[in-house]
Design a protein around this motif. Sequence first.
Motif, PDB file in Angstrom:
ATOM      1  N   UNK A 193       0.840  -1.179   0.000  1.00  0.00           N
ATOM      2  CA  UNK A 193       0.000   0.000   0.000  1.00  0.00           C
ATOM      3  C   UNK A 193       0.887   1.246   0.000  1.00  0.00           C
ATOM      4  N   UNK A 194       0.524   2.194  -0.791  1.00  0.00           N
ATOM      5  CA  UNK A 194       1.255   3.450  -0.845  1.00  0.00           C
ATOM      6  C   UNK A 194       0.900   4.302   0.364  1.00  0.00           C
ATOM      7  N   UNK A 195       1.724   5.265   0.638  1.00  0.00           N
ATOM      8  CA  UNK A 195       1.432   6.172   1.732  1.00  0.00           C
ATOM      9  C   UNK A 195       0.260   7.064   1.358  1.00  0.00           C
ATOM     10  N   UNK A 196      -0.452   7.505   2.373  1.00  0.00           N
ATOM     11  CA  UNK A 196      -1.600   8.387   2.141  1.00  0.00           C
ATOM     12  C   UNK A 196      -1.160   9.653   1.416  1.00  0.00           C
ATOM     13  N   UNK A 197      -0.030  10.173   1.803  1.00  0.00           N
ATOM     14  CA  UNK A 197       0.467  11.404   1.194  1.00  0.00           C
ATOM     15  C   UNK A 197       0.719  11.212  -0.299  1.00  0.00           C
ATOM     16  N   UNK A 198       1.297  10.077  -0.671  1.00  0.00           N
ATOM     17  CA  UNK A 198       1.570   9.809  -2.085  1.00  0.00           C
ATOM     18  C   UNK A 198       0.274   9.640  -2.880  1.00  0.00           C
ATOM     19  N   UNK A 199      -0.715   8.989  -2.281  1.00  0.00           N
ATOM     20  CA  UNK A 199      -2.007   8.845  -2.946  1.00  0.00           C
ATOM     21  C   UNK A 199      -2.676  10.208  -3.149  1.00  0.00           C
ATOM     22  N   UNK A 200      -2.626  11.050  -2.133  1.00  0.00           N
ATOM     23  CA  UNK A 200      -3.222  12.375  -2.253  1.00  0.00           C
ATOM     24  C   UNK A 200      -2.517  13.201  -3.316  1.00  0.00           C
ATOM     25  N   UNK A 201      -1.207  13.118  -3.376  1.00  0.00           N
ATOM     26  CA  UNK A 201      -0.457  13.861  -4.394  1.00  0.00           C
ATOM     27  C   UNK A 201      -0.791  13.362  -5.788  1.00  0.00           C
ATOM     28  N   UNK A 202      -0.887  12.054  -5.940  1.00  0.00           N
ATOM     29  CA  UNK A 202      -1.226  11.496  -7.246  1.00  0.00           C
ATOM     30  C   UNK A 202      -2.605  11.954  -7.696  1.00  0.00           C
ATOM     31  N   UNK A 203      -3.558  11.931  -6.783  1.00  0.00           N
ATOM     32  CA  UNK A 203      -4.907  12.389  -7.111  1.00  0.00           C
ATOM     33  C   UNK A 203      -4.880  13.870  -7.471  1.00  0.00           C
ATOM     34  N   UNK A 204      -4.122  14.641  -6.727  1.00  0.00           N
ATOM     35  CA  UNK A 204      -4.021  16.072  -7.004  1.00  0.00           C
ATOM     36  C   UNK A 204      -3.414  16.327  -8.384  1.00  0.00           C
ATOM     37  N   UNK A 205      -2.356  15.613  -8.733  1.00  0.00           N
ATOM     38  CA  UNK A 205      -1.706  15.802 -10.040  1.00  0.00           C
ATOM     39  C   UNK A 205      -2.637  15.407 -11.180  1.00  0.00           C
ATOM     40  N   UNK A 206      -3.300  14.283 -11.042  1.00  0.00           N
ATOM     41  CA  UNK A 206      -4.184  13.805 -12.107  1.00  0.00           C
ATOM     42  C   UNK A 206      -5.353  14.767 -12.297  1.00  0.00           C
ATOM     43  N   UNK A 207      -5.971  15.182 -11.205  1.00  0.00           N
ATOM     44  CA  UNK A 207      -7.126  16.078 -11.312  1.00  0.00           C
ATOM     45  C   UNK A 207      -6.724  17.448 -11.853  1.00  0.00           C
ATOM     46  N   UNK A 208      -5.581  17.965 -11.438  1.00  0.00           N
ATOM     47  CA  UNK A 208      -5.166  19.271 -11.953  1.00  0.00           C
ATOM     48  C   UNK A 208      -4.811  19.187 -13.433  1.00  0.00           C
ATOM     49  N   UNK A 209      -4.201  18.087 -13.867  1.00  0.00           N
ATOM     50  CA  UNK A 209      -3.904  17.915 -15.284  1.00  0.00           C
ATOM     51  C   UNK A 209      -5.182  17.784 -16.108  1.00  0.00           C
ATOM     52  N   UNK A 210      -6.158  17.049 -15.596  1.00  0.00           N
ATOM     53  CA  UNK A 210      -7.422  16.913 -16.308  1.00  0.00           C
ATOM     54  C   UNK A 210      -8.176  18.241 -16.376  1.00  0.00           C
ATOM     55  N   UNK A 211      -8.122  19.009 -15.308  1.00  0.00           N
ATOM     56  CA  UNK A 211      -8.772  20.314 -15.306  1.00  0.00           C
ATOM     57  C   UNK A 211      -8.140  21.218 -16.360  1.00  0.00           C
ATOM     58  N   UNK A 212      -6.821  21.240 -16.408  1.00  0.00           N
ATOM     59  CA  UNK A 212      -6.115  22.055 -17.398  1.00  0.00           C
ATOM     60  C   UNK A 212      -6.409  21.568 -18.812  1.00  0.00           C
ATOM     61  N   UNK A 213      -6.479  20.273 -18.987  1.00  0.00           N
ATOM     62  CA  UNK A 213      -6.772  19.706 -20.304  1.00  0.00           C
ATOM     63  C   UNK A 213      -8.180  20.078 -20.759  1.00  0.00           C
ATOM     64  N   UNK A 214      -9.129  20.058 -19.847  1.00  0.00           N
ATOM     65  CA  UNK A 214     -10.504  20.427 -20.188  1.00  0.00           C
ATOM     66  C   UNK A 214     -10.596  21.903 -20.558  1.00  0.00           C
ATOM     67  N   UNK A 215      -9.894  22.751 -19.829  1.00  0.00           N
ATOM     68  CA  UNK A 215      -9.898  24.179 -20.147  1.00  0.00           C
ATOM     69  C   UNK A 215      -9.243  24.413 -21.503  1.00  0.00           C
ATOM     70  N   UNK A 216      -8.127  23.742 -21.758  1.00  0.00           N
ATOM     71  CA  UNK A 216      -7.448  23.888 -23.050  1.00  0.00           C
ATOM     72  C   UNK A 216      -8.329  23.393 -24.193  1.00  0.00           C
ATOM     73  N   UNK A 217      -9.015  22.294 -23.985  1.00  0.00           N
ATOM     74  CA  UNK A 217      -9.895  21.767 -25.027  1.00  0.00           C
ATOM     75  C   UNK A 217     -11.042  22.724 -25.301  1.00  0.00           C
ATOM     76  N   UNK A 218     -11.514  23.399 -24.270  1.00  0.00           N
ATOM     77  CA  UNK A 218     -12.605  24.348 -24.482  1.00  0.00           C
ATOM     78  C   UNK A 218     -12.122  25.600 -25.207  1.00  0.00           C
ATOM     79  N   UNK A 219     -10.890  26.018 -24.937  1.00  0.00           N
ATOM     80  CA  UNK A 219     -10.364  27.210 -25.586  1.00  0.00           C
ATOM     81  C   UNK A 219     -10.019  26.976 -27.052  1.00  0.00           C
ATOM     82  N   UNK A 220      -9.502  25.796 -27.350  1.00  0.00           N
ATOM     83  CA  UNK A 220      -9.026  25.527 -28.698  1.00  0.00           C
ATOM     84  C   UNK A 220      -9.985  24.687 -29.520  1.00  0.00           C
ATOM     85  N   UNK A 221     -11.092  24.292 -28.925  1.00  0.00           N
ATOM     86  CA  UNK A 221     -12.093  23.515 -29.644  1.00  0.00           C
ATOM     87  C   UNK A 221     -12.951  24.421 -30.507  1.00  0.00           C
TER      88      UNK A 221
END
Length: 89
Positions: free
Chosen positions: A1-29
């Motif tokens: 099992x990974x540490x809680x901190x590592x899981x939280x960081x991974x979730x934070x990175x994935x969600x922030x990347x997806x948020x940025x990707x969605x904003x970029x797709x809306x701007x350039x779509x």
Amino acid sequence: MAKKRELKRSIDYVCSDLFAEAVAASLYGKKINKENLDALLTMILSIHSDFIRRISHPEPGLSAKAYYKAIINDFNTQINEVIDHIQNI
């Protein structure tokens, strides 16, 4: 099992990347429905907060390994749905 901190960081990175990707797709779509975009961005934020809370406060009665494995599987499933929505923008 990974540490809680590592899981939280991974979730934070994935969600922030997806948020940025969605904003970029809306701007350039081409034509973007603002209501669908707002719903998608809200979904990403709610996934982020939900899973951070679930990691911070595990359910009693389940073994830690099974609980965190279930969280990771649920997170991956929901993220795949978000990715499909972003591709359809």
